[in-house]
Scaffold this motif. Structure first.
Motif, short mmCIF file in Angstrom:
data_model
loop_
_atom_site.label_atom_id
_atom_site.label_comp_id
_atom_site.label_asym_id
_atom_site.label_seq_id
_atom_site.Cartn_x
_atom_site.Cartn_y
_atom_site.Cartn_z
N ALA A 188 0.85 -1.20 0.00
CA ALA A 188 0.00 0.00 0.00
C ALA A 188 0.88 1.24 0.00
O ALA A 188 0.65 2.20 -0.75
N ARG A 189 1.92 1.20 0.82
CA ARG A 189 2.85 2.33 0.90
C ARG A 189 3.52 2.54 -0.47
O ARG A 189 3.61 3.65 -0.98
N ALA A 190 4.00 1.43 -1.06
CA ALA A 190 4.69 1.51 -2.36
C ALA A 190 3.79 2.13 -3.41
O ALA A 190 4.23 2.96 -4.21
N SER A 191 2.52 1.76 -3.39
CA SER A 191 1.61 2.24 -4.45
C SER A 191 1.35 3.73 -4.32
O SER A 191 0.92 4.36 -5.28
N ARG A 192 1.63 4.29 -3.14
CA ARG A 192 1.40 5.73 -2.95
C ARG A 192 2.64 6.58 -3.16
O ARG A 192 2.57 7.80 -3.19
N LEU A 193 3.81 5.93 -3.26
CA LEU A 193 5.05 6.71 -3.40
C LEU A 193 5.20 7.23 -4.83
O LEU A 193 4.96 6.48 -5.79
N VAL A 198 4.57 -0.28 -8.83
CA VAL A 198 4.59 -1.65 -8.33
C VAL A 198 4.41 -2.61 -9.50
O VAL A 198 3.45 -2.51 -10.27
N ALA A 199 5.37 -3.54 -9.63
CA ALA A 199 5.32 -4.47 -10.77
C ALA A 199 5.09 -5.91 -10.33
O ALA A 199 4.51 -6.70 -11.07
N GLY A 200 5.55 -6.26 -9.15
CA GLY A 200 5.43 -7.68 -8.79
C GLY A 200 5.78 -7.96 -7.35
O GLY A 200 5.90 -7.04 -6.51
N ILE A 201 5.93 -9.25 -7.11
CA ILE A 201 6.24 -9.74 -5.77
C ILE A 201 7.30 -10.82 -5.94
O ILE A 201 7.32 -11.53 -6.95
N ASP A 202 8.21 -10.94 -4.97
CA ASP A 202 9.22 -11.98 -5.09
C ASP A 202 9.60 -12.56 -3.74
O ASP A 202 9.28 -11.99 -2.69
N CYS A 203 10.24 -13.71 -3.82
CA CYS A 203 10.84 -14.29 -2.62
C CYS A 203 12.03 -15.14 -3.05
O CYS A 203 12.19 -15.44 -4.23
N HIS A 204 12.87 -15.46 -2.12
CA HIS A 204 13.99 -16.37 -2.38
C HIS A 204 14.29 -17.00 -1.03
O HIS A 204 14.68 -16.30 -0.09
N ILE A 205 14.06 -18.30 -0.91
CA ILE A 205 14.07 -18.88 0.43
C ILE A 205 15.40 -19.52 0.82
O ILE A 205 15.56 -19.93 1.97
N ASP A 220 2.73 -20.77 -2.22
CA ASP A 220 1.38 -20.62 -1.67
C ASP A 220 1.28 -19.35 -0.83
O ASP A 220 0.30 -18.61 -0.90
N ARG A 221 2.32 -19.12 -0.05
CA ARG A 221 2.32 -17.91 0.80
C ARG A 221 2.35 -16.65 -0.08
O ARG A 221 1.68 -15.66 0.22
N LEU A 222 3.11 -16.71 -1.17
CA LEU A 222 3.16 -15.56 -2.09
C LEU A 222 1.79 -15.33 -2.73
O LEU A 222 1.33 -14.18 -2.82
N LEU A 223 1.17 -16.43 -3.19
CA LEU A 223 -0.12 -16.29 -3.87
C LEU A 223 -1.19 -15.75 -2.91
O LEU A 223 -2.05 -14.96 -3.30
N ASP A 224 -1.12 -16.16 -1.64
CA ASP A 224 -2.05 -15.60 -0.64
C ASP A 224 -1.91 -14.07 -0.63
O ASP A 224 -2.89 -13.34 -0.61
N LEU A 225 -0.64 -13.65 -0.66
CA LEU A 225 -0.39 -12.20 -0.60
C LEU A 225 -0.85 -11.51 -1.88
O LEU A 225 -1.40 -10.40 -1.83
N VAL A 226 -0.60 -12.14 -3.03
CA VAL A 226 -1.02 -11.56 -4.30
C VAL A 226 -2.52 -11.28 -4.24
O VAL A 226 -2.99 -10.19 -4.60
N GLU A 227 -3.27 -12.26 -3.77
CA GLU A 227 -4.73 -12.12 -3.71
C GLU A 227 -5.12 -10.98 -2.77
O GLU A 227 -5.98 -10.16 -3.06
N ARG A 228 -4.45 -10.93 -1.63
CA ARG A 228 -4.75 -9.91 -0.63
C ARG A 228 -4.42 -8.50 -1.16
O ARG A 228 -5.22 -7.57 -1.05
N VAL A 229 -3.22 -8.40 -1.77
CA VAL A 229 -2.75 -7.08 -2.23
C VAL A 229 -3.61 -6.58 -3.39
O VAL A 229 -3.95 -5.40 -3.46
N ALA A 231 -6.70 -7.39 -3.90
CA ALA A 231 -8.02 -7.02 -3.33
C ALA A 231 -7.94 -5.61 -2.74
O ALA A 231 -8.93 -4.87 -2.71
N ASP A 232 -6.74 -5.24 -2.28
CA ASP A 232 -6.53 -3.89 -1.75
C ASP A 232 -6.36 -2.86 -2.88
O ASP A 232 -6.12 -1.68 -2.62
N GLY A 233 -6.38 -3.33 -4.13
CA GLY A 233 -6.34 -2.39 -5.26
C GLY A 233 -4.97 -2.16 -5.85
O GLY A 233 -4.76 -1.20 -6.60
N VAL A 234 -3.99 -3.02 -5.54
CA VAL A 234 -2.65 -2.86 -6.13
C VAL A 234 -2.39 -4.06 -7.06
O VAL A 234 -2.16 -5.17 -6.58
N PRO A 235 -2.44 -3.87 -8.38
CA PRO A 235 -2.22 -5.00 -9.28
C PRO A 235 -0.76 -5.45 -9.31
O PRO A 235 0.15 -4.62 -9.23
N LEU A 236 -0.55 -6.75 -9.42
CA LEU A 236 0.81 -7.31 -9.46
C LEU A 236 0.97 -8.10 -10.76
O LEU A 236 0.29 -9.10 -10.96
#
Ligand code: LLP
Length: 429
Positions: A188-193, A198-205, A220-229, A231-236
């Motif tokens: 949300a913060r990123a989308s307002r700066l 905002v282009a995407g989401i990443d992880c490296h475990i 699965d954890r990333l996809l949960d976040l994609v759906e949540r983010v 829904a908050d109005g920030v496309p990824l």
């Protein structure tokens, strides 16, 4: 002998062959210690990813840190790969090797303002941002140049990759990424700066992961976040699942890259995200098994407790055994004349931690060559000049041809930029 993951590095009648070239011949021609890479083994590893990703909107970003030789980067660039970089230095290497800035993702927890400026100027595809502080600075730097930086937020999914603690990165206790629970607010913060897009989401475990399950959990954890983010109005637009796939050094049985990719894509589809661009950042699994480190036996030093085989490569050439207790296979490069004995294979450096392999049964005599296998990743790229040892040369083999891709360092290279003190009146006589 069949070397897992390295179909073109073989032992033929006791001679170690890198494709059509004998390691012994390369050692004589280019001297030792010598890194030798097989382009056929790299091609085999790359095809495994590419075949599984065919027909998908994807980007394969080779993780430069695994092996950053210019010729290796050029090899990947020519095959359409992108790059995962973690420093301004790696950025310049990719550019010098002909890499496309539009296929670069810039990872790392400590990007400096200067690195951001340069990456913005060449217009890299994406910054993988790891903290709110970095996000704010990047926005400021980008706005200052009238641009917007495309970013992905690196999320720390708190998943155990079950690898060595030094190379595990996706746990809450690690310094990497933005905590999963903090991610929605960070997006949300990123989308307002003003300077951020905002282009995407990443992880490296983590790295040297030999089990597919932690990947699926992290995804699965990333996809949960994609759906949540969203829904908050920030496309990824893209999902970047990082790198980390392990290789066989000894008896590990990592999934084949193609099988891992297929499993992740299946999961992405099942959850209704099949339309998204998918990014991978593999390093080790593309180059690790493609390299060998050839070294000459200098002395044999049998002892009452241990037998030492002293070779001309050392921990400065290959840190992995000393640093992670890593086991890497060591073989004779030519048929044995001597009797087989159990040796600790050690280098000339003045530390007891300077070993390449312990308790290895080898039939060797001084002047023979041995090779450490699976040394294509995190070997030369982690080399140092400790004990004022010049870094080794590197050769790339393709069929029966061997090309010197990096000259052995000279002593002049090592002291370049150093200055003696001027006259000092206070110096003791
Ligand atoms: N992406 C990021 C953000 C990374 O930090 C790394 C590796 C990779 C991709 C590539 O991971 P790979 O596919 O190569 O596992 N020096 C250690 C390995 C350190 C890995 C650090 N990060 C070793 O020798 O085992």
């Amino acid at each position: 002998m069949d070397l897992p993951g390295a179909p073109d590095i073989t032992l033929r009648e006791g001679r170690l062959m890198v494709e059509g070239v004998a390691a012994v011949d390369l050692a004589r021609r280019f001297k030792t210690p010598l890194y030798v890479y097989s382009s056929a083994v790299m091609a085999h590893a790359l095809a495994s990813y590419q075949n599984a990703l065919a027909g998908r909107d994807h980007l394969l970003c080779y993780a430069v840190k695994a092996n950053s030789a210019l010729a290796v980067l050029q090899w990947f660039a020519r095959r359409g790969c992108g790059f995962d970089i973690v420093s301004g230095g790696e950025l310049e290497r990719v550019l010098a090797a002909g890499g496309d800035p539009q296929r670069i993702v810039f990872s790392g927890v400590g990007k400096t303002r200067a690195e951001m400026e340069r990456a913005l100027a060449v217009d890299v595809l994406c910054f993988n941002v790891e903290s709110i502080g970095e996000l704010e600075l990047l926005s400021e730097v980008a706005s200052g140049t009238g641009r917007r930086a495309r970013v992905s937020l690196r999320v720390n999914p708190d998943v155990d990759a079950k690898t060595h603690p030094y190379i595990s990165t996706g746990l809450r206790a690690n310094k990497f990424g933005i905590a999963h629970e903090d991610a929605p607010a960070a997006f949300a913060r990123a989308s307002r700066l003003p300077g951020i897009e905002v282009a995407g989401i990443d992880c490296h475990i983590g790295s040297q992961i030999v089990d597919a399950d932690p990947y699926v959990d992290a995804l699965d954890r990333l996809l949960d976040l994609v759906e949540r983010v969203e829904a908050d109005g920030v496309p990824l637009a893209h999902i970047d699942v990082g790198g980390g796939l392990g290789i066989t050094y000894r008896d590990e049985t990592p999934p084949d890259a193609g099988a891992l990719v297929a499993r992740l894509l299946e999961r992405i589809d099942a959850r209704g995200h099949g339309h998204r661009k998918i990014v991978f950042e593999p390093g080790r699994s593309l180059v690790g098994n493609a390299g060998v480190l050839v070294t000459e036996v200098l002395y044999l030093k049998p002892g009452s407790e241990r037998n030492f085989c002293i070779v001309d490569a050392a921990m400065n050439d290959l840190m992995r055994p000393a640093m992670y207790g890593a086991w890497m296979r060591i073989v004779e490069c030519a048929p044995a004349q001597a009797a087989a004995v159990t040796w600790d294979v050690v280098g000339p450096i003045c530390e007891s931690g300077d070993w390449l392999g312990r308790e290895r049964t080898l039939a060797v005599a001084p002047g023979d060559f041995v090779a450490v296998l699976s040394a294509g990743a995190y070997a030369m790229s982690m080399a140092s000049n400790y004990n004022t040892r010049p870094r080794a040369a590197e050769v790339m083999v393709s069929g029966s041809e061997a090309v010197l891709i990096r000259e052995r360092e000279s002593l002049a290279d090592l002291t370049r930029g150093e200055h003696l003190l001027g006259d000092d009146a206070r110096a003791p006589a």
